[in-house]
Motif scaffolding. Structure first.
Motif, PDB file in Angstrom:
ATOM      1  N   ILE A   1       0.843  -1.198   0.000  1.00 57.89           N
ATOM      2  CA  ILE A   1       0.000   0.000   0.000  1.00 57.89           C
ATOM      3  C   ILE A   1       0.878   1.248   0.000  1.00 57.89           C
ATOM      4  O   ILE A   1       0.593   2.226  -0.703  1.00 57.89           O
ATOM      5  CB  ILE A   1      -0.928  -0.003   1.231  1.00 57.89           C
ATOM      6  CG1 ILE A   1      -1.905  -1.172   1.152  1.00 57.89           C
ATOM      7  CG2 ILE A   1      -1.695   1.315   1.337  1.00 57.89           C
ATOM      8  CD1 ILE A   1      -2.840  -1.265   2.339  1.00 57.89           C
ATOM      9  N   SER A   2       1.956   1.228   0.759  1.00 58.74           N
ATOM     10  CA  SER A   2       2.864   2.381   0.810  1.00 58.74           C
ATOM     11  C   SER A   2       3.465   2.653  -0.564  1.00 58.74           C
ATOM     12  O   SER A   2       3.597   3.813  -0.979  1.00 58.74           O
ATOM     13  CB  SER A   2       3.974   2.118   1.827  1.00 58.74           C
ATOM     14  OG  SER A   2       3.428   1.842   3.099  1.00 58.74           O
ATOM     15  N   GLY A   3       3.850   1.588  -1.266  1.00 59.25           N
ATOM     16  CA  GLY A   3       4.372   1.754  -2.624  1.00 59.25           C
ATOM     17  C   GLY A   3       3.322   2.339  -3.559  1.00 59.25           C
ATOM     18  O   GLY A   3       3.628   3.203  -4.392  1.00 59.25           O
ATOM     19  N   GLY A   4       2.073   1.869  -3.421  1.00 60.71           N
ATOM     20  CA  GLY A   4       0.989   2.406  -4.237  1.00 60.71           C
ATOM     21  C   GLY A   4       0.759   3.881  -3.981  1.00 60.71           C
ATOM     22  O   GLY A   4       0.560   4.666  -4.910  1.00 60.71           O
ATOM     23  N   ILE A   5       0.789   4.263  -2.708  1.00 61.44           N
ATOM     24  CA  ILE A   5       0.606   5.671  -2.347  1.00 61.44           C
ATOM     25  C   ILE A   5       1.729   6.523  -2.936  1.00 61.44           C
ATOM     26  O   ILE A   5       1.495   7.615  -3.481  1.00 61.44           O
ATOM     27  CB  ILE A   5       0.559   5.829  -0.812  1.00 61.44           C
ATOM     28  CG1 ILE A   5      -0.702   5.178  -0.254  1.00 61.44           C
ATOM     29  CG2 ILE A   5       0.619   7.299  -0.411  1.00 61.44           C
ATOM     30  CD1 ILE A   5      -0.744   5.119   1.264  1.00 61.44           C
ATOM     31  N   ALA A   6       2.960   6.029  -2.828  1.00 63.66           N
ATOM     32  CA  ALA A   6       4.114   6.789  -3.314  1.00 63.66           C
ATOM     33  C   ALA A   6       4.001   7.060  -4.814  1.00 63.66           C
ATOM     34  O   ALA A   6       4.225   8.186  -5.278  1.00 63.66           O
ATOM     35  CB  ALA A   6       5.407   6.041  -3.004  1.00 63.66           C
ATOM     36  N   HIS A   7       3.651   6.048  -5.583  1.00 68.58           N
ATOM     37  CA  HIS A   7       3.592   6.225  -7.038  1.00 68.58           C
ATOM     38  C   HIS A   7       2.349   7.010  -7.463  1.00 68.58           C
ATOM     39  O   HIS A   7       2.394   7.776  -8.429  1.00 68.58           O
ATOM     40  CB  HIS A   7       3.650   4.874  -7.737  1.00 68.58           C
ATOM     41  CG  HIS A   7       5.014   4.261  -7.715  1.00 68.58           C
ATOM     42  ND1 HIS A   7       5.534   3.656  -6.583  1.00 68.58           N
ATOM     43  CD2 HIS A   7       5.993   4.198  -8.645  1.00 68.58           C
ATOM     44  CE1 HIS A   7       6.763   3.244  -6.839  1.00 68.58           C
ATOM     45  NE2 HIS A   7       7.068   3.552  -8.077  1.00 68.58           N
ATOM     46  N   ALA A   8       1.241   6.817  -6.735  1.00 68.62           N
ATOM     47  CA  ALA A   8       0.033   7.587  -7.063  1.00 68.62           C
ATOM     48  C   ALA A   8       0.257   9.082  -6.842  1.00 68.62           C
ATOM     49  O   ALA A   8      -0.388   9.917  -7.486  1.00 68.62           O
ATOM     50  CB  ALA A   8      -1.141   7.100  -6.222  1.00 68.62           C
ATOM     51  N   SER A   9       1.181   9.413  -5.939  1.00 73.98           N
ATOM     52  CA  SER A   9       1.425  10.832  -5.631  1.00 73.98           C
ATOM     53  C   SER A   9       1.942  11.609  -6.839  1.00 73.98           C
ATOM     54  O   SER A   9       1.846  12.837  -6.867  1.00 73.98           O
ATOM     55  CB  SER A   9       2.437  10.948  -4.478  1.00 73.98           C
ATOM     56  OG  SER A   9       3.721  10.502  -4.884  1.00 73.98           O
TER      57      SER A   9
END
Length: 269
Positions: free
Chosen positions: A38-46
């Motif tokens: 989830i953290s990786g998803g948040i980082a790239h979605a940013s």
């Protein structure tokens, strides 16, 4: 200490230490709750927020924060209410955020030379005014963790027990995801969105193998993050290499060296 005579190096050191504290605390919660994906998803979605800020001609940091928190809330609700589809939805948001950012930047007039700094970090270019923003964000996140520390502790190690004891697990989970989003945006300037997940997970992983409590794990993670960041920053200055990559390279070496050393169970034996 000659390098600290430069104003940009002083800003870089302060930014690195602030990021070290925030990554040590939030990264520990990421590791013990097993939500690195989830953290990786948040980082790239940013990256969608970065593109939106450039497209609208608005300040990058607040726009990216708002966009990233919105994406993080969607991920939190999906993982709470449709857990069986959470991987798919997070993967879609991960890719959609990146695509939106790239498309918006394509439509933005002019050549945006700073864009690479959001992918790989540019700690040497952190402006002085952003340090106050980072400091305020760090204090806010640390205050929330301190107030709800016991709830986070119980939720992290036994969610069902936490629900039985009346701990507001859903509220704490959403709060944790939002704090991850805010931390990611802050750390993007230090190591970039592609490398941010490493700073959130490597030091807490090393600390988890050698500590027995969440509080000590957070403290050790903060110290390791500071050590990796300062060492990487010094190497980037001496060798004239990309600072974000140098910091993560040092952290990666620390990770592999830690695997050669006994963990807490073997050490106790």
């Amino acid at each position: 200490m000659d390098i600290l005579q430069h104003g940009f190096m002083q800003n870089a050191l302060i930014a690195g230490l602030l990021a070290s504290v925030i990554c040590g605390v939030i990264g520990s919660l990421v590791v013990v709750n097993r939500i690195s994906f989830i953290s990786g998803g948040i980082a790239h979605a940013s990256y969608g927020g970065v593109g939106l800020a450039f497209f609208l001609g608005l300040p990058v940091l607040p726009v990216t924060e708002a966009f990233t928190v919105g994406a993080a809330l969607i991920m939190a609700l999906v993982t709470l209410h449709a857990r069986e589809r959470s991987d798919t939805v997070i993967g879609v948001l991960w890719a959609a955020g990146m695509a939106l950012g790239i498309i918006l930047l394509d439509f933005t007039p002019g050549y945006n030379v700073d864009l690479m700094s959001y992918l790989f970090g540019s700690i040497l270019a952190v402006p002085h005014e952003d340090l106050w923003h980072m400091a305020a964000l760090s204090v806010s996140v640390l205050a929330v963790v301190a107030v709800f520390y016991r709830g986070f502790l119980i939720m992290s190690f036994d969610e069902e027990f936490a629900r039985a004891r009346g701990v507001p697990v859903d509220f704490l989970y959403v709060a944790l995801i939002v704090m991850i989003a805010l931390s990611v945006v802050m750390v993007i300037q230090v190591v970039g969105l592609i490398l941010v997940i490493a700073l959130l997970t490597i030091p807490p992983f090393i600390a988890e193998r050698r500590t027995g409590t969440l509080g000590v794990m957070m403290a050790v993670s903060c110290v390791l993050n500071a050590l990796f960041t300062v060492t990487g920053l010094w190497l980037s200055f001496q060798l004239d290499i990309t600072s974000g990559a140098a910091i993560i390279a040092v952290a990666s070496v620390g990770f592999f060296l830690s695997l050669l050393l006994p963990g807490k169970q073997r050490a106790a034996a």
